[in-house]
Design a protein around this motif. Structure first.
Motif, PDB file in Angstrom:
ATOM      1  N   ASN A  50      -7.170  14.807 -13.856  1.00  0.00           N
ATOM      2  CA  ASN A  50      -6.873  13.265 -13.822  1.00  0.00           C
ATOM      3  C   ASN A  50      -5.632  12.800 -14.162  1.00  0.00           C
ATOM      4  OD1 ASN A  50      -8.454  11.102 -13.153  1.00  0.00           O
ATOM      5  ND2 ASN A  50      -8.077  10.483 -15.193  1.00  0.00           N
ATOM      6  N   MET A  51      -4.747  13.293 -14.736  1.00  0.00           N
ATOM      7  CA  MET A  51      -3.319  13.066 -15.126  1.00  0.00           C
ATOM      8  C   MET A  51      -2.263  13.145 -13.978  1.00  0.00           C
ATOM      9  SD  MET A  51      -3.795  11.419 -17.701  1.00  0.00           S
ATOM     10  CE  MET A  51      -2.099  10.900 -18.141  1.00  0.00           C
ATOM     11  N   LEU A  52      -2.786  14.086 -13.182  1.00  0.00           N
ATOM     12  CA  LEU A  52      -1.903  14.546 -11.737  1.00  0.00           C
ATOM     13  C   LEU A  52      -1.568  13.128 -11.106  1.00  0.00           C
ATOM     14  CD1 LEU A  52      -3.243  17.827 -10.744  1.00  0.00           C
ATOM     15  CD2 LEU A  52      -1.086  17.378 -12.153  1.00  0.00           C
ATOM     16  N   LYS A  53      -0.406  12.898 -10.843  1.00  0.00           N
ATOM     17  CA  LYS A  53      -0.108  11.786  -9.724  1.00  0.00           C
ATOM     18  C   LYS A  53      -0.658  12.092  -8.330  1.00  0.00           C
ATOM     19  CE  LYS A  53       4.324  13.797  -8.915  1.00  0.00           C
ATOM     20  NZ  LYS A  53       5.884  13.383  -9.085  1.00  0.00           N
ATOM     21  N   HIS A  54      -1.161  11.229  -7.717  1.00  0.00           N
ATOM     22  CA  HIS A  54      -1.524  11.070  -6.241  1.00  0.00           C
ATOM     23  C   HIS A  54      -0.499  10.601  -5.193  1.00  0.00           C
ATOM     24  CE1 HIS A  54      -4.973  13.206  -8.123  1.00  0.00           C
ATOM     25  NE2 HIS A  54      -5.613  13.268  -7.028  1.00  0.00           N
ATOM     26  N   ILE A  55       0.112  11.394  -4.274  1.00  0.00           N
ATOM     27  CA  ILE A  55       0.851  10.717  -3.568  1.00  0.00           C
ATOM     28  C   ILE A  55       0.114  10.615  -1.993  1.00  0.00           C
ATOM     29  CG2 ILE A  55       3.149  11.014  -2.353  1.00  0.00           C
ATOM     30  CD1 ILE A  55       4.163  12.306  -4.738  1.00  0.00           C
ATOM     31  N   MET A  56       0.168   9.505  -1.522  1.00  0.00           N
ATOM     32  CA  MET A  56      -0.689   9.152  -0.329  1.00  0.00           C
ATOM     33  C   MET A  56       0.497   8.846   0.785  1.00  0.00           C
ATOM     34  SD  MET A  56      -3.701   6.942  -1.514  1.00  0.00           S
ATOM     35  CE  MET A  56      -2.442   5.652  -2.271  1.00  0.00           C
ATOM     36  N   PHE A  57       0.274   9.049   1.954  1.00  0.00           N
ATOM     37  CA  PHE A  57       1.155   8.572   3.089  1.00  0.00           C
ATOM     38  C   PHE A  57       0.509   7.194   3.715  1.00  0.00           C
ATOM     39  CE2 PHE A  57       1.628   8.291   7.483  1.00  0.00           C
ATOM     40  CZ  PHE A  57       3.060   8.209   7.751  1.00  0.00           C
ATOM     41  N   VAL A  58       1.074   6.216   3.703  1.00  0.00           N
ATOM     42  CA  VAL A  58       0.635   5.050   4.329  1.00  0.00           C
ATOM     43  C   VAL A  58       1.442   4.792   5.479  1.00  0.00           C
ATOM     44  CG1 VAL A  58       0.232   2.675   3.792  1.00  0.00           C
ATOM     45  CG2 VAL A  58       0.138   4.317   2.030  1.00  0.00           C
ATOM     46  N   GLY A  59       0.855   4.523   6.662  1.00  0.00           N
ATOM     47  CA  GLY A  59       1.353   4.277   8.219  1.00  0.00           C
ATOM     48  C   GLY A  59       0.605   3.011   8.565  1.00  0.00           C
ATOM     49  N   GLN A  60       1.446   2.428   9.670  1.00  0.00           N
ATOM     50  CA  GLN A  60       1.086   1.367  10.149  1.00  0.00           C
ATOM     51  C   GLN A  60       1.322  -0.039   9.597  1.00  0.00           C
ATOM     52  OE1 GLN A  60       0.113   1.094  13.614  1.00  0.00           O
ATOM     53  NE2 GLN A  60       0.184   3.376  13.410  1.00  0.00           N
ATOM     54  N   ALA A  77       5.332   4.687   4.580  1.00  0.00           N
ATOM     55  CA  ALA A  77       5.807   4.889   3.200  1.00  0.00           C
ATOM     56  C   ALA A  77       4.742   5.897   2.562  1.00  0.00           C
ATOM     57  CB  ALA A  77       5.487   3.471   2.306  1.00  0.00           C
ATOM     58  N   PHE A  78       5.418   6.370   1.347  1.00  0.00           N
ATOM     59  CA  PHE A  78       4.552   7.063   0.568  1.00  0.00           C
ATOM     60  C   PHE A  78       4.352   6.448  -0.705  1.00  0.00           C
ATOM     61  CE2 PHE A  78       6.810  10.266   3.074  1.00  0.00           C
ATOM     62  CZ  PHE A  78       5.805  11.131   3.250  1.00  0.00           C
ATOM     63  N   VAL A  79       3.002   6.083  -1.060  1.00  0.00           N
ATOM     64  CA  VAL A  79       2.740   5.450  -2.165  1.00  0.00           C
ATOM     65  C   VAL A  79       2.223   6.589  -3.575  1.00  0.00           C
ATOM     66  CG1 VAL A  79       1.104   3.844  -3.224  1.00  0.00           C
ATOM     67  CG2 VAL A  79       1.951   3.526  -1.027  1.00  0.00           C
ATOM     68  N   ALA A 112       7.474  -5.204   5.573  1.00  0.00           N
ATOM     69  CA  ALA A 112       6.960  -4.968   4.559  1.00  0.00           C
ATOM     70  C   ALA A 112       8.009  -4.457   3.440  1.00  0.00           C
ATOM     71  CB  ALA A 112       5.859  -3.739   4.621  1.00  0.00           C
ATOM     72  N   THR A 113       7.716  -5.030   2.337  1.00  0.00           N
ATOM     73  CA  THR A 113       8.884  -4.547   1.204  1.00  0.00           C
ATOM     74  C   THR A 113       7.976  -3.750   0.066  1.00  0.00           C
ATOM     75  OG1 THR A 113       8.189  -6.606  -0.087  1.00  0.00           O
ATOM     76  CG2 THR A 113      10.008  -6.796   1.446  1.00  0.00           C
ATOM     77  N   VAL A 114       8.862  -3.190  -0.728  1.00  0.00           N
ATOM     78  CA  VAL A 114       8.321  -2.363  -1.766  1.00  0.00           C
ATOM     79  C   VAL A 114       7.430  -3.389  -2.898  1.00  0.00           C
ATOM     80  CG1 VAL A 114       8.674  -0.965  -3.988  1.00  0.00           C
ATOM     81  CG2 VAL A 114       9.786  -0.557  -1.840  1.00  0.00           C
ATOM     82  N   PRO A 115       7.740  -4.294  -3.426  1.00  0.00           N
ATOM     83  CA  PRO A 115       7.036  -5.334  -3.944  1.00  0.00           C
ATOM     84  C   PRO A 115       5.495  -5.722  -3.117  1.00  0.00           C
ATOM     85  CG  PRO A 115       9.224  -5.880  -4.189  1.00  0.00           C
ATOM     86  CD  PRO A 115       9.000  -4.858  -3.072  1.00  0.00           C
ATOM     87  N   MET A 116       5.761  -5.932  -1.928  1.00  0.00           N
ATOM     88  CA  MET A 116       4.412  -6.225  -1.106  1.00  0.00           C
ATOM     89  C   MET A 116       3.459  -5.138  -1.235  1.00  0.00           C
ATOM     90  SD  MET A 116       4.211  -7.081   2.986  1.00  0.00           S
ATOM     91  CE  MET A 116       5.592  -8.509   2.724  1.00  0.00           C
ATOM     92  N   ILE A 117       3.834  -3.763  -1.000  1.00  0.00           N
ATOM     93  CA  ILE A 117       3.124  -2.599  -1.063  1.00  0.00           C
ATOM     94  C   ILE A 117       2.711  -2.422  -2.482  1.00  0.00           C
ATOM     95  CG2 ILE A 117       3.169  -0.055  -0.733  1.00  0.00           C
ATOM     96  CD1 ILE A 117       5.465  -0.570   1.528  1.00  0.00           C
ATOM     97  N   LEU A 123      -7.474   5.417  -1.709  1.00  0.00           N
ATOM     98  CA  LEU A 123      -7.995   5.749  -0.347  1.00  0.00           C
ATOM     99  C   LEU A 123      -9.032   4.737   0.226  1.00  0.00           C
ATOM    100  CD1 LEU A 123      -8.160   9.647  -1.153  1.00  0.00           C
ATOM    101  CD2 LEU A 123      -6.514   8.231   0.137  1.00  0.00           C
ATOM    102  N   LEU A 124      -9.693   3.800  -0.770  1.00  0.00           N
ATOM    103  CA  LEU A 124     -10.487   2.914  -0.108  1.00  0.00           C
ATOM    104  C   LEU A 124      -9.962   1.837   0.564  1.00  0.00           C
ATOM    105  CD1 LEU A 124     -13.021   2.819  -3.192  1.00  0.00           C
ATOM    106  CD2 LEU A 124     -13.384   4.138  -0.961  1.00  0.00           C
ATOM    107  N   LEU A 125      -8.664   1.693   0.372  1.00  0.00           N
ATOM    108  CA  LEU A 125      -7.984   0.661   0.999  1.00  0.00           C
ATOM    109  C   LEU A 125      -7.358   1.087   2.541  1.00  0.00           C
ATOM    110  CD1 LEU A 125      -5.898  -0.782  -1.753  1.00  0.00           C
ATOM    111  CD2 LEU A 125      -7.909  -1.661  -0.812  1.00  0.00           C
TER     112      LEU A 125
END
Length: 90
Positions: A13-23, A63-65, A28-33, A77-79
């Motif tokens: 559960n402590m492992l970070k999760h990196i997601m690819f976000v497209g479109q 971006a990668f989040v 878009a700015t980092v603070p917006m994301i 992921l629900l977003l």
């Protein structure tokens, strides 16, 4: 054995999760994301790497989040297909 299983589950559960976000919108700015995903990890740090074109520095709309743990990662992921800056992100 259950204590070991519990420790492994807690570590997973402590492992970070990196997601690819497209479109993403090109403006878009980092603070917006971060703001878009912060409800998935209240009070926790969310990292964003916004990709740009080499040479020009123009945003590529991707971006990668990085979410801090698996629980917040699953919520994020629900977003998928939500709207950010007038565009439906994936």
């Amino acid at each position: 054995a259950s204590a070991v299983g519990g420790a492994i589950g807690a570590a997973a559960n402590m492992l970070k999760h990196i997601m690819f976000v497209g479109q993403l919108p090109y403006d878009a700015t980092v603070p917006m994301i971060v703001k878009h995903f912060e409800m998935c990890a209240p009070g926790q740090k969310i990292k964003v790497r916004l990709l740009t074109e080499k040479g020009t520095g123009k945003p590529r709309g991707i971006a990668f989040v990085e979410m801090p743990d698996s629980e917040s990662g699953e919520k994020a992921l629900l977003l998928d297909h939500s709207t950010l800056g007038g565009r439906r992100i994936r």
